[in-house]
Structure formats: C-alpha cells, structure tokens
Motif scaffolding. Structure first.
Motif, PDB file in Angstrom:
ATOM      1  N   PRO A   6      78.173  35.804   2.639  1.00  0.00           N
ATOM      2  CA  PRO A   6      78.036  36.071   4.067  1.00  0.00           C
ATOM      3  C   PRO A   6      79.338  36.483   4.737  1.00  0.00           C
ATOM      4  O   PRO A   6      79.327  37.066   5.811  1.00  0.00           O
ATOM      5  CB  PRO A   6      77.530  34.740   4.640  1.00  0.00           C
ATOM      6  N   CYS A   7      80.460  36.248   4.082  1.00  0.00           N
ATOM      7  CA  CYS A   7      81.752  36.604   4.665  1.00  0.00           C
ATOM      8  C   CYS A   7      82.191  38.013   4.253  1.00  0.00           C
ATOM      9  O   CYS A   7      82.337  38.890   5.087  1.00  0.00           O
ATOM     10  CB  CYS A   7      82.809  35.578   4.264  1.00  0.00           C
ATOM     11  N   CYS A   8      82.391  38.226   2.957  1.00  0.00           N
ATOM     12  CA  CYS A   8      82.930  39.510   2.494  1.00  0.00           C
ATOM     13  C   CYS A   8      81.854  40.514   2.100  1.00  0.00           C
ATOM     14  O   CYS A   8      82.133  41.699   1.984  1.00  0.00           O
ATOM     15  CB  CYS A   8      83.893  39.292   1.333  1.00  0.00           C
ATOM     16  N   GLY A   9      80.632  40.037   1.851  1.00  0.00           N
ATOM     17  CA  GLY A   9      79.537  40.928   1.470  1.00  0.00           C
ATOM     18  C   GLY A   9      79.463  41.254  -0.005  1.00  0.00           C
ATOM     19  O   GLY A   9      78.527  41.920  -0.443  1.00  0.00           O
ATOM     20  N   CYS A  10      80.424  40.789  -0.782  1.00  0.00           N
ATOM     21  CA  CYS A  10      80.397  41.062  -2.218  1.00  0.00           C
ATOM     22  C   CYS A  10      79.286  40.260  -2.882  1.00  0.00           C
ATOM     23  O   CYS A  10      78.930  39.166  -2.444  1.00  0.00           O
ATOM     24  CB  CYS A  10      81.742  40.710  -2.843  1.00  0.00           C
ATOM     25  N   LEU A  11      78.749  40.790  -3.950  1.00  0.00           N
ATOM     26  CA  LEU A  11      77.631  40.168  -4.659  1.00  0.00           C
ATOM     27  C   LEU A  11      78.134  39.083  -5.613  1.00  0.00           C
ATOM     28  O   LEU A  11      78.091  39.215  -6.830  1.00  0.00           O
ATOM     29  CB  LEU A  11      76.840  41.230  -5.413  1.00  0.00           C
ATOM     30  N   THR A  12      78.607  37.976  -5.035  1.00  0.00           N
ATOM     31  CA  THR A  12      79.206  36.898  -5.827  1.00  0.00           C
ATOM     32  C   THR A  12      78.371  35.627  -5.855  1.00  0.00           C
ATOM     33  O   THR A  12      78.653  34.742  -6.656  1.00  0.00           O
ATOM     34  CB  THR A  12      80.593  36.538  -5.273  1.00  0.00           C
ATOM     35  N   PRO A  26      84.672  33.739  -4.906  1.00  0.00           N
ATOM     36  CA  PRO A  26      85.988  33.984  -5.504  1.00  0.00           C
ATOM     37  C   PRO A  26      86.717  35.189  -4.908  1.00  0.00           C
ATOM     38  O   PRO A  26      87.920  35.334  -5.100  1.00  0.00           O
ATOM     39  CB  PRO A  26      85.670  34.216  -6.978  1.00  0.00           C
ATOM     40  N   VAL A  27      86.015  36.029  -4.159  1.00  0.00           N
ATOM     41  CA  VAL A  27      86.627  37.222  -3.576  1.00  0.00           C
ATOM     42  C   VAL A  27      87.285  36.925  -2.227  1.00  0.00           C
ATOM     43  O   VAL A  27      88.376  37.407  -1.948  1.00  0.00           O
ATOM     44  CB  VAL A  27      85.590  38.364  -3.450  1.00  0.00           C
ATOM     45  N   CYS A  28      86.651  36.111  -1.392  1.00  0.00           N
ATOM     46  CA  CYS A  28      87.209  35.824  -0.057  1.00  0.00           C
ATOM     47  C   CYS A  28      87.504  34.345   0.171  1.00  0.00           C
ATOM     48  O   CYS A  28      88.155  33.976   1.120  1.00  0.00           O
ATOM     49  CB  CYS A  28      86.275  36.324   1.036  1.00  0.00           C
ATOM     50  N   TYR A  29      86.989  33.499  -0.710  1.00  0.00           N
ATOM     51  CA  TYR A  29      87.141  32.049  -0.680  1.00  0.00           C
ATOM     52  C   TYR A  29      86.415  31.371   0.478  1.00  0.00           C
ATOM     53  O   TYR A  29      86.742  30.261   0.885  1.00  0.00           O
ATOM     54  CB  TYR A  29      88.614  31.619  -0.746  1.00  0.00           C
ATOM     55  N   TYR A  71      94.251  32.229  -3.657  1.00  0.00           N
ATOM     56  CA  TYR A  71      93.149  31.906  -4.561  1.00  0.00           C
ATOM     57  C   TYR A  71      92.137  33.036  -4.754  1.00  0.00           C
ATOM     58  O   TYR A  71      91.294  32.956  -5.635  1.00  0.00           O
ATOM     59  CB  TYR A  71      92.415  30.659  -4.060  1.00  0.00           C
ATOM     60  N   VAL A  72      92.185  34.062  -3.931  1.00  0.00           N
ATOM     61  CA  VAL A  72      91.186  35.119  -3.993  1.00  0.00           C
ATOM     62  C   VAL A  72      91.508  36.118  -5.103  1.00  0.00           C
ATOM     63  O   VAL A  72      92.621  36.159  -5.612  1.00  0.00           O
ATOM     64  CB  VAL A  72      91.050  35.858  -2.639  1.00  0.00           C
ATOM     65  N   ARG A  73      90.506  36.906  -5.437  1.00  0.00           N
ATOM     66  CA  ARG A  73      90.681  37.976  -6.424  1.00  0.00           C
ATOM     67  C   ARG A  73      89.922  39.202  -5.932  1.00  0.00           C
ATOM     68  O   ARG A  73      89.003  39.091  -5.117  1.00  0.00           O
ATOM     69  CB  ARG A  73      90.176  37.542  -7.798  1.00  0.00           C
ATOM     70  N   PRO A  74      90.262  40.368  -6.422  1.00  0.00           N
ATOM     71  CA  PRO A  74      89.494  41.562  -6.053  1.00  0.00           C
ATOM     72  C   PRO A  74      88.081  41.480  -6.612  1.00  0.00           C
ATOM     73  O   PRO A  74      87.850  40.845  -7.651  1.00  0.00           O
ATOM     74  CB  PRO A  74      90.265  42.714  -6.717  1.00  0.00           C
ATOM     75  N   PRO A  75      87.133  42.135  -5.963  1.00  0.00           N
ATOM     76  CA  PRO A  75      85.772  42.123  -6.498  1.00  0.00           C
ATOM     77  C   PRO A  75      85.689  42.931  -7.790  1.00  0.00           C
ATOM     78  O   PRO A  75      86.358  43.949  -7.949  1.00  0.00           O
ATOM     79  CB  PRO A  75      84.936  42.770  -5.401  1.00  0.00           C
ATOM     80  N   LYS A  76      84.861  42.446  -8.706  1.00  0.00           N
ATOM     81  CA  LYS A  76      84.575  43.202  -9.917  1.00  0.00           C
ATOM     82  C   LYS A  76      83.677  44.366  -9.517  1.00  0.00           C
ATOM     83  O   LYS A  76      83.021  44.345  -8.470  1.00  0.00           O
ATOM     84  CB  LYS A  76      83.861  42.313 -10.935  1.00  0.00           C
ATOM     85  N   GLN A  77      83.637  45.385 -10.332  1.00  0.00           N
ATOM     86  CA  GLN A  77      82.849  46.587 -10.022  1.00  0.00           C
ATOM     87  C   GLN A  77      81.402  46.239  -9.682  1.00  0.00           C
ATOM     88  O   GLN A  77      80.849  46.735  -8.717  1.00  0.00           O
ATOM     89  CB  GLN A  77      82.908  47.575 -11.195  1.00  0.00           C
ATOM     90  N   GLU A  78      80.793  45.338 -10.462  1.00  0.00           N
ATOM     91  CA  GLU A  78      79.390  44.986 -10.242  1.00  0.00           C
ATOM     92  C   GLU A  78      79.178  44.098  -9.003  1.00  0.00           C
ATOM     93  O   GLU A  78      78.066  43.876  -8.584  1.00  0.00           O
ATOM     94  CB  GLU A  78      78.794  44.310 -11.484  1.00  0.00           C
ATOM     95  N   GLU A  79      80.248  43.587  -8.431  1.00  0.00           N
ATOM     96  CA  GLU A  79      80.153  42.742  -7.234  1.00  0.00           C
ATOM     97  C   GLU A  79      80.281  43.542  -5.937  1.00  0.00           C
ATOM     98  O   GLU A  79      79.982  43.030  -4.869  1.00  0.00           O
ATOM     99  CB  GLU A  79      81.237  41.664  -7.251  1.00  0.00           C
ATOM    100  N   LYS A  80      80.739  44.773  -6.057  1.00  0.00           N
ATOM    101  CA  LYS A  80      80.910  45.605  -4.859  1.00  0.00           C
ATOM    102  C   LYS A  80      79.551  45.954  -4.285  1.00  0.00           C
ATOM    103  O   LYS A  80      78.708  46.489  -4.971  1.00  0.00           O
ATOM    104  CB  LYS A  80      81.716  46.863  -5.176  1.00  0.00           C
ATOM    105  N   ASN A  81      79.357  45.631  -3.023  1.00  0.00           N
ATOM    106  CA  ASN A  81      78.078  45.848  -2.350  1.00  0.00           C
ATOM    107  C   ASN A  81      78.205  47.099  -1.496  1.00  0.00           C
ATOM    108  O   ASN A  81      78.590  47.045  -0.341  1.00  0.00           O
ATOM    109  CB  ASN A  81      77.705  44.634  -1.499  1.00  0.00           C
ATOM    110  N   LEU A  82      77.919  48.230  -2.096  1.00  0.00           N
ATOM    111  CA  LEU A  82      78.076  49.503  -1.405  1.00  0.00           C
ATOM    112  C   LEU A  82      76.864  49.784  -0.646  1.00  0.00           C
ATOM    113  O   LEU A  82      76.222  50.071   0.003  1.00  0.00           O
ATOM    114  CB  LEU A  82      78.357  50.625  -2.395  1.00  0.00           C
TER     115      LEU A  82
END
Length: 82
Positions: A6-12, A26-29, A71-82
């Motif tokens: 709900p924060c960064c929108g990545c599929l985590t 793990p992307v935005c914590y 503590y954050v990391r960049p999103p993996k390719q499959e986690e990017k919610n385009l």
C-alpha cells in the motif's frame, strides 16, 4: 502472484493486504497495518506516520521513513507494478 504494497505499490506482499498482518515490505519498509482506518491516520506500526506521508517519503527518498532507509532494497523486476 504477489500483491501490491500500500505504500510503494511494488508487488511484494505474499497475500492480500487485508491478510498480510504485520508484513514488512522489503522495498519501502512499510509495515502493513491492518487496523489503519485510512491513509491519513497515524500508524502505530510505522513510527506514527500516515500512509500518505509514507508514500510521499518513498517518492522523495526511497523508504517509508528516513530511519528505514538502511534496510530497503530496490524492487526486483517481477515486483515492479507498472
């Protein structure tokens, strides 16, 4: 299939937001707060910041709050919610 944070929108999220009790992205914590009444309510699980503030922080510097930046990391390719 993963679900969006709900924060960064990545599929985590491994399950829907409503079921992801205390899951930390793990992307935005952002720690998922299932008891949050809305995006402008302070979250006890997230240092008292609101979801809207966390979203703005993520856009500004890449974490829900500055203290979580190490503590954050960049999103993996499959986690990017385009």
């Amino acid at each position: 299939m993963n679900h969006p944070c709900p924060c960064c929108g990545c599929l985590t999220f491994p399950v829907a937001q409503e079921e992801a009790i205390a899951y930390i992205c793990p992307v935005c914590y952002w720690e998922n707060d299932v008891f949050l009444g809305g995006p402008d309510e302070a979250s006890d699980e997230n240092h008292g910041i609101t979801l809207n503030k966390a979203r703005a922080n993520f856009q500004k510097f890449g974490a829900c709050c500055i203290e979580m930046l190490p503590y954050v990391r960049p999103p993996k390719q499959e986690e990017k919610n385009l």
